[in-house]
Enzyme design. Structure first.
Site, short mmCIF file in Angstrom:
data_model
loop_
_atom_site.label_atom_id
_atom_site.label_comp_id
_atom_site.label_asym_id
_atom_site.label_seq_id
_atom_site.Cartn_x
_atom_site.Cartn_y
_atom_site.Cartn_z
N ARG A 139 51.03 36.38 54.08
CA ARG A 139 49.93 37.11 54.73
C ARG A 139 50.10 38.62 54.59
O ARG A 139 49.16 39.37 54.80
CB ARG A 139 49.85 36.73 56.22
N GLN A 140 51.30 39.06 54.21
CA GLN A 140 51.55 40.49 53.99
C GLN A 140 51.40 40.78 52.49
O GLN A 140 52.37 41.09 51.80
CB GLN A 140 52.94 40.86 54.48
N ASP A 163 36.95 31.67 58.89
CA ASP A 163 36.74 33.11 58.71
C ASP A 163 36.19 33.36 57.32
O ASP A 163 36.22 32.48 56.45
CB ASP A 163 38.03 33.90 58.93
N LYS A 190 34.60 36.30 62.33
CA LYS A 190 35.44 36.62 63.47
C LYS A 190 35.91 38.06 63.42
O LYS A 190 36.00 38.66 62.34
CB LYS A 190 36.65 35.68 63.54
N ASP A 220 41.31 25.39 56.14
CA ASP A 220 42.08 26.63 56.17
C ASP A 220 43.38 26.42 55.40
O ASP A 220 43.74 25.28 55.08
CB ASP A 220 42.37 27.05 57.61
N THR A 227 49.07 30.20 65.34
CA THR A 227 48.97 30.00 66.80
C THR A 227 47.77 29.13 67.17
O THR A 227 47.59 28.80 68.34
CB THR A 227 48.84 31.35 67.52
#
Length: 313
Positions: A99-100, A172, A195, A221, A226
């Site tokens: 994700r980074q 998203d 979102k 997804d 979370t």
């Protein structure tokens, strides 16, 4: 071991042994003997307890939290290089830090590039992974990357449900390309969620773009962390008149309050692959194994065969 399998060996890190054993079962070969020695200060060392000189070694290790998994993999790679392995192939179904993948604000690191550099410097000759958070991460590597897709096991599951009035949804806008691919393959409409985030892991607001009334919705997804986004999307779709709401995701991160959120949400079920082990049991969570898909990819890589037929979409 057969003549074919004698050309290569498969080894596993500590926390990915559950998957490596299933891969070896599909390959009809034993799991290689590797020992991880842990010291009282938290440091550890790895050693191969059999000769790997001149062999192709496949190292199965996911880099999910904590960071010891990544460090263990780096030591496995370094030890294999120093033991004169012919080729070192990292098999990382879940690539952490993905994700980074860019600078989304000033003065932050690009973690995915850093991990790619660490793996390259350690000495991998090839990477086999699955459903990277961003496809362009493949370009962070200067070695061949075989990027598999969980659709190979998730799509057959959706088809087995034989759902009428099916709609595919993305939680998203960033996941719209993936969801659109599923929708095209299944020949059904696509719905998007727009979102906004208050901060990391916290969704501020969400709106549905498309019609879900009287539809069976499947949200697609790449990972669930979370579960804030996917459960909020499911609840909003149910309120908008959806008959049922299910979710598919490649990687079962499921950290913090995720299990409770899924259990208390409008989701009928959520289906993951077993790229990450899931121990905090939730009755709505189901995992499908990717071991055979990775085993077949290892066979094809070793035999210099195309892996393109591995992709459904």
């Amino acid at each position: 071991m057969s003549e074919q399998n004698s050309k290569f060996l498969v080894f596993s890190g500590t926390n990915s042994r559950y998957l490596a054993e299933k891969i070896c079962q599909s390959l009809n070969c034993p799991l290689g003997n590797l020992v991880v020695t842990k010291f009282s200060d938290g440091e550890f060392a790895v050693s191969y307890e059999e000769s790997i000189r001149g062999r192709d070694v496949f190292l199965v290790q996911n880099t999910f939290p904590n960071s010891d998994n990544l460090m263990e993999l780096l030591l496995m790679i370094d030890a294999a290089k120093r033991a004169s392995a012919r080729h070192i192939i990292a098999v990382i179904p879940y690539f952490g830090w993905a994700r980074q993948d860019r600078k989304d604000k000033p003065r932050v690191s690009i973690g995915a590039k850093l991990v790619a550099d660490l793996l390259s410097v350690a000495g991998i000759d090839r990477l086999i992974t699955m459903d990277l958070h961003a496809d362009q991460i493949q370009g962070f590597f200067d070695v061949p990357v075989d990027h598999l897709y969980a659709s190979g096991v998730l799509l057959p599951y959706v088809q087995s449900l034989k759902l009428k009035d099916l709609v595919i949804a993305s939680p998203d806008v960033g996941g719209s390309k993936r969801a659109n691919t599923y929708a095209k393959y299944l020949g059904c409409p696509l719905v998007l969620c727009n979102k906004t985030r208050a901060r990391a892991n916290v969704v501020a607001s969400m709106q549905i773009i498309g019609d879900v009334k009287d539809k069976n919705v499947v949200i697609v997804d790449d990972m669930v962390d979370t579960a804030g986004t996917i459960t909020k999307a499911a609840d909003i779709m149910k309120e908008a008149g959806a008959k049922t709401v299910r979710a598919l995701a490649s990687h079962c991160v499921m950290s913090g309050p995720a299990s409770d959120r899924v259990q208390n949400s409008a989701l009928e079920e959520i289906i993951f692959t077993d790229s990450i082990p899931y121990t905090n049991r939730c009755s709505k969570v189901k995992q499908i194994s990717i071991a055979e898909m990775f085993a077949e990819t290892i066979r094809r890589v070793e035999d210099n065969q195309s892996i393109s037929s591995q992709y459904l979409v």
